[in-house]
Scaffold this motif. Structure first.
Motif, PDB file in Angstrom:
ATOM      1  N   THR A 154      29.651  20.380  21.923  1.00  0.00           N
ATOM      2  CA  THR A 154      29.477  20.919  20.562  1.00  0.00           C
ATOM      3  C   THR A 154      30.439  22.071  20.262  1.00  0.00           C
ATOM      4  O   THR A 154      30.327  22.719  19.219  1.00  0.00           O
ATOM      5  CB  THR A 154      28.035  21.423  20.370  1.00  0.00           C
ATOM      6  OG1 THR A 154      27.769  22.482  21.314  1.00  0.00           O
ATOM      7  CG2 THR A 154      27.035  20.304  20.573  1.00  0.00           C
ATOM      8  N   LEU A 155      31.380  22.314  21.146  1.00  0.00           N
ATOM      9  CA  LEU A 155      32.242  23.487  21.019  1.00  0.00           C
ATOM     10  C   LEU A 155      33.041  23.494  19.721  1.00  0.00           C
ATOM     11  O   LEU A 155      33.063  24.494  18.992  1.00  0.00           O
ATOM     12  CB  LEU A 155      33.176  23.571  22.225  1.00  0.00           C
ATOM     13  CG  LEU A 155      34.230  24.678  22.198  1.00  0.00           C
ATOM     14  CD1 LEU A 155      33.599  26.042  21.985  1.00  0.00           C
ATOM     15  CD2 LEU A 155      35.052  24.653  23.479  1.00  0.00           C
ATOM     16  N   MET A 156      33.712  22.394  19.393  1.00  0.00           N
ATOM     17  CA  MET A 156      34.541  22.379  18.188  1.00  0.00           C
ATOM     18  C   MET A 156      33.685  22.539  16.938  1.00  0.00           C
ATOM     19  O   MET A 156      34.094  23.200  15.975  1.00  0.00           O
ATOM     20  CB  MET A 156      35.356  21.099  18.113  1.00  0.00           C
ATOM     21  CG  MET A 156      36.409  21.101  17.007  1.00  0.00           C
ATOM     22  SD  MET A 156      37.692  22.390  17.192  1.00  0.00           S
ATOM     23  CE  MET A 156      38.655  21.691  18.542  1.00  0.00           C
ATOM     24  N   CYS A 157      32.507  21.954  16.958  1.00  0.00           N
ATOM     25  CA  CYS A 157      31.594  22.110  15.820  1.00  0.00           C
ATOM     26  C   CYS A 157      31.240  23.581  15.623  1.00  0.00           C
ATOM     27  O   CYS A 157      31.243  24.088  14.498  1.00  0.00           O
ATOM     28  CB  CYS A 157      30.334  21.278  16.044  1.00  0.00           C
ATOM     29  SG  CYS A 157      29.127  21.401  14.702  1.00  0.00           S
ATOM     30  N   GLU A 158      30.951  24.264  16.712  1.00  0.00           N
ATOM     31  CA  GLU A 158      30.594  25.683  16.619  1.00  0.00           C
ATOM     32  C   GLU A 158      31.778  26.518  16.134  1.00  0.00           C
ATOM     33  O   GLU A 158      31.609  27.498  15.403  1.00  0.00           O
ATOM     34  CB  GLU A 158      30.106  26.192  17.970  1.00  0.00           C
ATOM     35  CG  GLU A 158      28.754  25.640  18.384  1.00  0.00           C
ATOM     36  CD  GLU A 158      27.629  26.093  17.472  1.00  0.00           C
ATOM     37  OE1 GLU A 158      27.802  27.083  16.751  1.00  0.00           O
ATOM     38  OE2 GLU A 158      26.566  25.441  17.479  1.00  0.00           O
ATOM     39  N   LEU A 159      32.988  26.140  16.533  1.00  0.00           N
ATOM     40  CA  LEU A 159      34.169  26.874  16.067  1.00  0.00           C
ATOM     41  C   LEU A 159      34.345  26.694  14.566  1.00  0.00           C
ATOM     42  O   LEU A 159      34.631  27.657  13.846  1.00  0.00           O
ATOM     43  CB  LEU A 159      35.417  26.386  16.800  1.00  0.00           C
ATOM     44  CG  LEU A 159      36.718  27.064  16.350  1.00  0.00           C
ATOM     45  CD1 LEU A 159      36.776  28.498  16.852  1.00  0.00           C
ATOM     46  CD2 LEU A 159      37.940  26.285  16.828  1.00  0.00           C
ATOM     47  N   VAL A 160      34.179  25.471  14.078  1.00  0.00           N
ATOM     48  CA  VAL A 160      34.347  25.208  12.646  1.00  0.00           C
ATOM     49  C   VAL A 160      33.308  25.990  11.846  1.00  0.00           C
ATOM     50  O   VAL A 160      33.614  26.572  10.800  1.00  0.00           O
ATOM     51  CB  VAL A 160      34.246  23.699  12.356  1.00  0.00           C
ATOM     52  CG1 VAL A 160      34.241  23.437  10.847  1.00  0.00           C
ATOM     53  CG2 VAL A 160      35.410  22.966  13.014  1.00  0.00           C
ATOM     54  N   LYS A 161      32.082  26.037  12.344  1.00  0.00           N
ATOM     55  CA  LYS A 161      31.041  26.805  11.667  1.00  0.00           C
ATOM     56  C   LYS A 161      31.350  28.299  11.678  1.00  0.00           C
ATOM     57  O   LYS A 161      30.961  29.041  10.768  1.00  0.00           O
ATOM     58  CB  LYS A 161      29.697  26.575  12.348  1.00  0.00           C
ATOM     59  CG  LYS A 161      29.090  25.203  12.131  1.00  0.00           C
ATOM     60  CD  LYS A 161      27.754  25.102  12.865  1.00  0.00           C
ATOM     61  CE  LYS A 161      27.090  23.775  12.656  1.00  0.00           C
ATOM     62  NZ  LYS A 161      25.803  23.660  13.398  1.00  0.00           N
ATOM     63  N   ASN A 162      32.010  28.776  12.742  1.00  0.00           N
ATOM     64  CA  ASN A 162      32.348  30.193  12.892  1.00  0.00           C
ATOM     65  C   ASN A 162      31.103  31.075  12.891  1.00  0.00           C
ATOM     66  O   ASN A 162      31.073  32.154  12.312  1.00  0.00           O
ATOM     67  CB  ASN A 162      33.314  30.644  11.788  1.00  0.00           C
ATOM     68  CG  ASN A 162      33.998  31.963  12.123  1.00  0.00           C
ATOM     69  OD1 ASN A 162      34.365  32.212  13.266  1.00  0.00           O
ATOM     70  ND2 ASN A 162      34.147  32.822  11.126  1.00  0.00           N
TER      71      ASN A 162
END
Length: 347
Positions: free
Chosen positions: A146-154
């Motif tokens: 889920t790392l990229m998702c969390e980055l996009v959410k910021n």
């Protein structure tokens, strides 16, 4: 543990804050450090101060160069990094004494490619901690799929380059974009694409100083670089993470509306309306995609609808919400936790 951690510190016009920053690095309980100070053509005495610190501690290497901006200074410093791990520190910020040690312990325990520490927004008289997504005493949060998702959410994972311990091998050949503000937005997703595991340390150990003369405190059209970065990242998301396209659109919409309003508040920065028109055109061109992205978010959906009818309607909607919140007719947004400055900072 004898692995070397390289700390890269770009320096420009921070004479008032530099000593505090460097003292916090030298006082780290983890001693295997390589400290790379990049004087980016600073016109004040920062270069002399850096040399003064280097004479007192042989872990410090000082480099002087012509001014090229934050990205250029970080890239320059990376050329001289020899450590197993790398940390970026902005020269007006400072660190808790055990930050590096804690991050290294977590990195070793979880075999993490990146460790991100929580942080304080540090003002002259107080600190703020963002407790909306985790508490200061929570266990470390492990992120992989889920790392990229969390980055996009910021939200949990921040786009900031600072406050993270990176395996040097991961970032070695990923330079920062030169000549832009919000350079981290152009950079972070390319790094996270190569990461298998990031661990979030919930204890705030980095102090992110908020000063009135910083590049993020005074609005100009250059602040719109963040939209360029988000749109560039969106193309990347469409190619490699199609399941995150809606979330990416949501972030772009939310950021676009914020900057449209900031341009209204700073009319002298957009006298002919060029930048506002660019935002309006993007939102109208991508209306259907944006509408789908915010279908489940009542407030943002309303803002999108009103903005496309006429931007002034959205301004009125936001003003009305502010009035209703003032009289507790609608819930107030959750605020950040205010922390006593003297209780938490040694600097």
């Amino acid at each position: 543990m004898n692995k070397v951690v390289s700390i890269v510190v770009p320096i420009y016009r921070v004479e008032k804050y530099l000593r505090r920053c460097l003292q916090s690095i030298l006082q780290q309980t983890y001693k295997q450090l390589e400290i790379i100070l990049v004087d980016d053509g600073s016109p004040d005495d920062c270069g002399k101060m850096a040399e003064e610190f280097a004479r007192k501690d042989n872990r410090i290497k000082v480099f002087h160069k012509e001014n090229g901006g934050l990205s250029d200074a970080r890239n320059y410093g990376m050329k001289y990094v020899t450590g197993d791990y790398t940390i970026f520190v902005d020269s007006d910020d400072w660190l808790a004494a055990n930050m590096v040690e804690q991050m290294m312990n977590v990195s070793e325990e979880y075999q993490a490619d990146i460790v991100q520490t929580a942080f304080y927004y540090a003002y002259d008289e107080y600190l703020l901690f963002d407790n909306r997504y985790y508490a200061k005493d929570d266990y470390p949060i492990v992120l992989d799929q889920t790392l990229m998702c969390e980055l996009v959410k910021n939200e949990k994972v921040k786009n900031f380059a600072w406050g993270k311990l990176y395996k040097t091998s991961i970032i070695r050949n990923i330079p920062f974009r030169k000549g832009v503000l919000f350079e981290d937005v152009f950079w972070a997703h390319t790094v996270m694409h190569k990461v298998n595991k990031l661990v979030l340390l919930t204890q705030p150990l980095y102090y992110y100083f908020q000063r009135s003369d910083s590049i993020v405190a005074t609005y100009t059209p250059r602040n719109l670089d963040i939209l360029k970065g988000l749109k560039e990242r969106h193309q990347f998301i469409e190619t490699f993470y199609k399941e995150l396209v809606n979330e990416s659109y949501r972030v772009i919409l939310e950021t676009s509306l914020i900057h449209y309003n900031l341009l209204l508040l700073n009319r002298k920065q957009d006298l002919d309306g060029k930048y506002k028109r660019e935002i309006w055109k993007y939102i109208n061109k991508n209306y259907q995609n944006l509408k789908m992205a915010v279908e489940s978010e009542h407030s943002l959906r309303n803002q999108l609808t009103l903005f496309t009818i006429h931007p002034s309607l959205n301004i009125g909607y936001l003003f009305l919400k502010k009035i209703l919140r003032k009289f507790y007719i609608v819930p107030r947004p959750i605020g950040l936790e205010k922390v006593d400055y003297r209780a938490k900072s040694d600097f």
